[in-house]
Motif scaffolding. Structure first.
Motif, PDB file in Angstrom:
ATOM      1  N   ILE A  92       0.835  -1.204   0.000  1.00  0.00           N
ATOM      2  CA  ILE A  92       0.000   0.000   0.000  1.00  0.00           C
ATOM      3  C   ILE A  92       0.866   1.248   0.000  1.00  0.00           C
ATOM      4  CG2 ILE A  92      -1.631   1.329   1.400  1.00  0.00           C
ATOM      5  CD1 ILE A  92      -2.786  -1.367   2.339  1.00  0.00           C
ATOM      6  N   PHE A  93       1.926   1.250   0.801  1.00  0.00           N
ATOM      7  CA  PHE A  93       2.777   2.430   0.908  1.00  0.00           C
ATOM      8  C   PHE A  93       3.542   2.682  -0.396  1.00  0.00           C
ATOM      9  CE2 PHE A  93       6.549   4.824   2.240  1.00  0.00           C
ATOM     10  CZ  PHE A  93       5.972   5.806   3.015  1.00  0.00           C
ATOM     11  N   ILE A  94       3.896   1.616  -1.131  1.00  0.00           N
ATOM     12  CA  ILE A  94       4.704   1.775  -2.340  1.00  0.00           C
ATOM     13  C   ILE A  94       3.859   2.080  -3.563  1.00  0.00           C
ATOM     14  CG2 ILE A  94       6.278   0.591  -3.929  1.00  0.00           C
ATOM     15  CD1 ILE A  94       7.391  -0.930  -1.564  1.00  0.00           C
ATOM     16  N   PHE A  95       2.756   1.344  -3.741  1.00  0.00           N
ATOM     17  CA  PHE A  95       2.061   1.374  -5.028  1.00  0.00           C
ATOM     18  C   PHE A  95       0.825   2.262  -5.038  1.00  0.00           C
ATOM     19  CE2 PHE A  95       4.361  -2.666  -5.124  1.00  0.00           C
ATOM     20  CZ  PHE A  95       5.008  -2.547  -6.338  1.00  0.00           C
ATOM     21  N   ASP A  96       0.173   2.485  -3.914  1.00  0.00           N
ATOM     22  CA  ASP A  96      -1.058   3.271  -3.918  1.00  0.00           C
ATOM     23  C   ASP A  96      -0.725   4.756  -3.905  1.00  0.00           C
ATOM     24  OD1 ASP A  96      -3.657   4.002  -3.906  1.00  0.00           O
ATOM     25  OD2 ASP A  96      -4.045   3.475  -1.816  1.00  0.00           O
ATOM     26  N   ARG A  97      -0.387   5.291  -5.075  1.00  0.00           N
ATOM     27  CA  ARG A  97       0.045   6.683  -5.179  1.00  0.00           C
ATOM     28  C   ARG A  97      -0.817   7.487  -6.150  1.00  0.00           C
ATOM     29  NH1 ARG A  97       6.687   6.176  -5.563  1.00  0.00           N
ATOM     30  NH2 ARG A  97       6.988   5.134  -3.558  1.00  0.00           N
ATOM     31  N   GLU A  98      -2.060   7.126  -6.322  1.00  0.00           N
ATOM     32  CA  GLU A  98      -2.887   7.790  -7.314  1.00  0.00           C
ATOM     33  C   GLU A  98      -3.264   9.204  -6.883  1.00  0.00           C
ATOM     34  OE1 GLU A  98      -6.190   5.392  -8.189  1.00  0.00           O
ATOM     35  OE2 GLU A  98      -5.035   3.775  -9.104  1.00  0.00           O
ATOM     36  N   GLN A  99      -3.576   9.403  -5.611  1.00  0.00           N
ATOM     37  CA  GLN A  99      -4.127  10.694  -5.202  1.00  0.00           C
ATOM     38  C   GLN A  99      -3.339  11.363  -4.082  1.00  0.00           C
ATOM     39  OE1 GLN A  99      -8.193   9.919  -4.162  1.00  0.00           O
ATOM     40  NE2 GLN A  99      -8.834   9.454  -6.260  1.00  0.00           N
ATOM     41  N   ALA A 205      -6.780  -1.283  -3.562  1.00  0.00           N
ATOM     42  CA  ALA A 205      -6.252  -0.223  -4.428  1.00  0.00           C
ATOM     43  C   ALA A 205      -4.786  -0.479  -4.777  1.00  0.00           C
ATOM     44  CB  ALA A 205      -6.407   1.134  -3.742  1.00  0.00           C
ATOM     45  N   ALA A 206      -4.007  -0.944  -3.802  1.00  0.00           N
ATOM     46  CA  ALA A 206      -2.611  -1.285  -4.090  1.00  0.00           C
ATOM     47  C   ALA A 206      -2.516  -2.486  -5.021  1.00  0.00           C
ATOM     48  CB  ALA A 206      -1.873  -1.567  -2.776  1.00  0.00           C
ATOM     49  N   ARG A 207      -3.407  -3.458  -4.869  1.00  0.00           N
ATOM     50  CA  ARG A 207      -3.421  -4.611  -5.759  1.00  0.00           C
ATOM     51  C   ARG A 207      -3.744  -4.192  -7.190  1.00  0.00           C
ATOM     52  NH1 ARG A 207      -7.280  -9.142  -3.701  1.00  0.00           N
ATOM     53  NH2 ARG A 207      -8.779  -7.477  -4.041  1.00  0.00           N
ATOM     54  N   HIS A 208      -4.670  -3.255  -7.349  1.00  0.00           N
ATOM     55  CA  HIS A 208      -4.985  -2.738  -8.681  1.00  0.00           C
ATOM     56  C   HIS A 208      -3.780  -2.020  -9.286  1.00  0.00           C
ATOM     57  CE1 HIS A 208      -7.064  -0.571 -11.886  1.00  0.00           C
ATOM     58  NE2 HIS A 208      -6.549   0.536 -11.397  1.00  0.00           N
ATOM     59  N   ALA A 209      -3.084  -1.229  -8.476  1.00  0.00           N
ATOM     60  CA  ALA A 209      -1.899  -0.517  -8.980  1.00  0.00           C
ATOM     61  C   ALA A 209      -0.809  -1.499  -9.400  1.00  0.00           C
ATOM     62  CB  ALA A 209      -1.380   0.441  -7.909  1.00  0.00           C
ATOM     63  N   ILE A 210      -0.655  -2.591  -8.665  1.00  0.00           N
ATOM     64  CA  ILE A 210       0.337  -3.603  -9.050  1.00  0.00           C
ATOM     65  C   ILE A 210      -0.042  -4.241 -10.381  1.00  0.00           C
ATOM     66  CG2 ILE A 210       1.332  -5.824  -8.399  1.00  0.00           C
ATOM     67  CD1 ILE A 210       1.017  -4.993  -5.497  1.00  0.00           C
ATOM     68  N   ALA A 211      -1.319  -4.568 -10.561  1.00  0.00           N
ATOM     69  CA  ALA A 211      -1.763  -5.200 -11.798  1.00  0.00           C
ATOM     70  C   ALA A 211      -1.605  -4.286 -12.999  1.00  0.00           C
ATOM     71  CB  ALA A 211      -3.222  -5.639 -11.659  1.00  0.00           C
ATOM     72  N   VAL A 212      -1.718  -2.976 -12.797  1.00  0.00           N
ATOM     73  CA  VAL A 212      -1.634  -2.027 -13.908  1.00  0.00           C
ATOM     74  C   VAL A 212      -0.191  -1.673 -14.248  1.00  0.00           C
ATOM     75  CG1 VAL A 212      -2.216   0.338 -14.618  1.00  0.00           C
ATOM     76  CG2 VAL A 212      -3.927  -1.089 -13.485  1.00  0.00           C
ATOM     77  N   THR A 213       0.648  -1.502 -13.247  1.00  0.00           N
ATOM     78  CA  THR A 213       1.979  -0.949 -13.478  1.00  0.00           C
ATOM     79  C   THR A 213       3.087  -1.981 -13.541  1.00  0.00           C
ATOM     80  OG1 THR A 213       2.288  -0.604 -11.090  1.00  0.00           O
ATOM     81  CG2 THR A 213       1.314   1.198 -12.350  1.00  0.00           C
ATOM     82  N   GLN A 214       2.902  -3.136 -12.948  1.00  0.00           N
ATOM     83  CA  GLN A 214       3.994  -4.100 -12.859  1.00  0.00           C
ATOM     84  C   GLN A 214       3.884  -5.165 -13.940  1.00  0.00           C
ATOM     85  OE1 GLN A 214       6.555  -3.607 -10.643  1.00  0.00           O
ATOM     86  NE2 GLN A 214       5.400  -1.710 -10.328  1.00  0.00           N
ATOM     87  N   GLN A 215       4.996  -5.466 -14.584  1.00  0.00           N
ATOM     88  CA  GLN A 215       5.016  -6.468 -15.642  1.00  0.00           C
ATOM     89  C   GLN A 215       4.857  -7.873 -15.084  1.00  0.00           C
ATOM     90  OE1 GLN A 215       8.577  -6.313 -17.999  1.00  0.00           O
ATOM     91  NE2 GLN A 215       7.896  -7.933 -19.421  1.00  0.00           N
ATOM     92  N   TYR A 216       5.405  -8.121 -13.913  1.00  0.00           N
ATOM     93  CA  TYR A 216       5.349  -9.449 -13.294  1.00  0.00           C
ATOM     94  C   TYR A 216       4.355  -9.437 -12.142  1.00  0.00           C
ATOM     95  CZ  TYR A 216       9.658  -9.915 -15.953  1.00  0.00           C
ATOM     96  OH  TYR A 216      10.585  -9.935 -16.960  1.00  0.00           O
ATOM     97  N   ALA A 217       3.176  -8.872 -12.397  1.00  0.00           N
ATOM     98  CA  ALA A 217       2.160  -8.804 -11.345  1.00  0.00           C
ATOM     99  C   ALA A 217       1.674 -10.190 -10.948  1.00  0.00           C
ATOM    100  CB  ALA A 217       0.984  -7.952 -11.818  1.00  0.00           C
TER     101      ALA A 217
END
Length: 286
Positions: A92-99, A205-217
């Motif tokens: 959550i601290f690393i990937f949830d950076r949308e807002q 929300a962090a799981r969604h960010a990982i699925a969108v941004t990471q190639q090896y999600a």
């Protein structure tokens, strides 16, 4: 006895006109129907990981509550579930950076932790007038609704906005509140509620960010599935529970994707024609 004729057709329609109508429907189906390209089996396996992960988290919540009721005050029970809570916090601290910025999220986390600590005594006695059977039945029903209504397309990064997850989130928080009211100490209620809020409110929300941004999600989700499933396995008390949990998890992550790939995709068709809503494509220059 019901006759074999179609009830929506008039009696004055002759056989030739009926045959002509059927031929028209068949021609429309042939003209405007198409078979979509089959999805790769690996893609189906990757999408099923999120469903299996949510199922494991749900089982972890229920088994964790039972362990807290039986061994309340034992510090070893918190060490067993600590890696499952620490990992989502890091994600959550690393990937949830949308807002928000990391500093803003840290302040919000401290504020929420303080509020949960204050209301833990209220949650502990919230359903004192209800029987335990009623509380457990409603809690299990709420978690079933959470699993069925969860927005798995958002979790897999297939859509940008979370549209169908409100009912799922409310159901999980409803079950969490009911289960917390059966714990005997404020500290146990605070840890249980904080863990549930992290796993079901902030982690998606962090799981969604990982699925969108990471190639090896998919690899990340597989590791999380192993950790969550292992933590849940530790709280299972009998062989029957272990077999049921393992069988359901394997069915979700392995059997269901294979069934869709081998059987269901063969019968899938796509209808598209002049009745569809027109979508205006905008170029970069406009």
């Amino acid at each position: 006895m019901t006759s074999g004729r179609c009830l929506w057709k008039h009696d004055n329609v002759d056989e030739k006109e009926e045959q002509r109508n059927e031929e028209t429907i068949d021609s429309l189906m042939t003209r405007f129907s198409s078979k979509p390209p089959p999805r790769p089996l690996l893609d189906l396996f990757q999408c099923s990981l999120v469903v299996g992960q949510e199922f494991a988290l749900t089982c972890l919540l229920l088994t964790r509550h039972r362990a807290a009721m039986q061994h309340e005050g034992d510090p070893d029970q918190w060490r067993q579930v600590a890696p499952v809570v620490v990992l989502p916090l890091i994600l959550i601290f690393i990937f949830d950076r949308e807002q928000t910025t990391p500093e803003k999220r840290a302040c919000d986390a401290l504020l929420l932790a303080g509020m949960l600590r204050l209301v833990s005594s209220v949650l502990r006695t919230l359903t004192a007038s209800y029987s335990s059977d009623t509380v457990y039945a409603l809690s299990i029903a709420g978690m079933v609704v959470h699993l069925l209504a969860c927005d798995y397309r958002y979790a897999n990064g297939q859509v940008r906005k979370k549209s169908a997850g409100v009912v799922s989130l409310n159901a999980s928080l409803f079950s969490m509140t009911l289960l917390a009211s059966r714990l005997s100490s404020n500290a146990t209620v605070y840890v249980f509620v904080s863990t549930s809020v992290i796993l079901f409110a902030f982690y998606p929300a962090a799981r969604h960010a990982i699925a969108v941004t990471q190639q090896y999600a998919s690899i990340v989700f597989l590791v999380i599935n192993v950790l969550v499933s292992s933590a849940t396995w530790l709280f299972l008390e009998s062989l029957q529970e272990q077999l049921l949990f393992g069988g359901m998890l394997l069915s979700i992550c392995l059997l269901a994707p294979w069934w869709e790939y081998a059987v269901l995709q063969e019968h899938k068709i796509r209808l598209s024609g002049p009745w569809d809503i027109a979508h205006i494509a905008q170029s970069d220059g406009t």
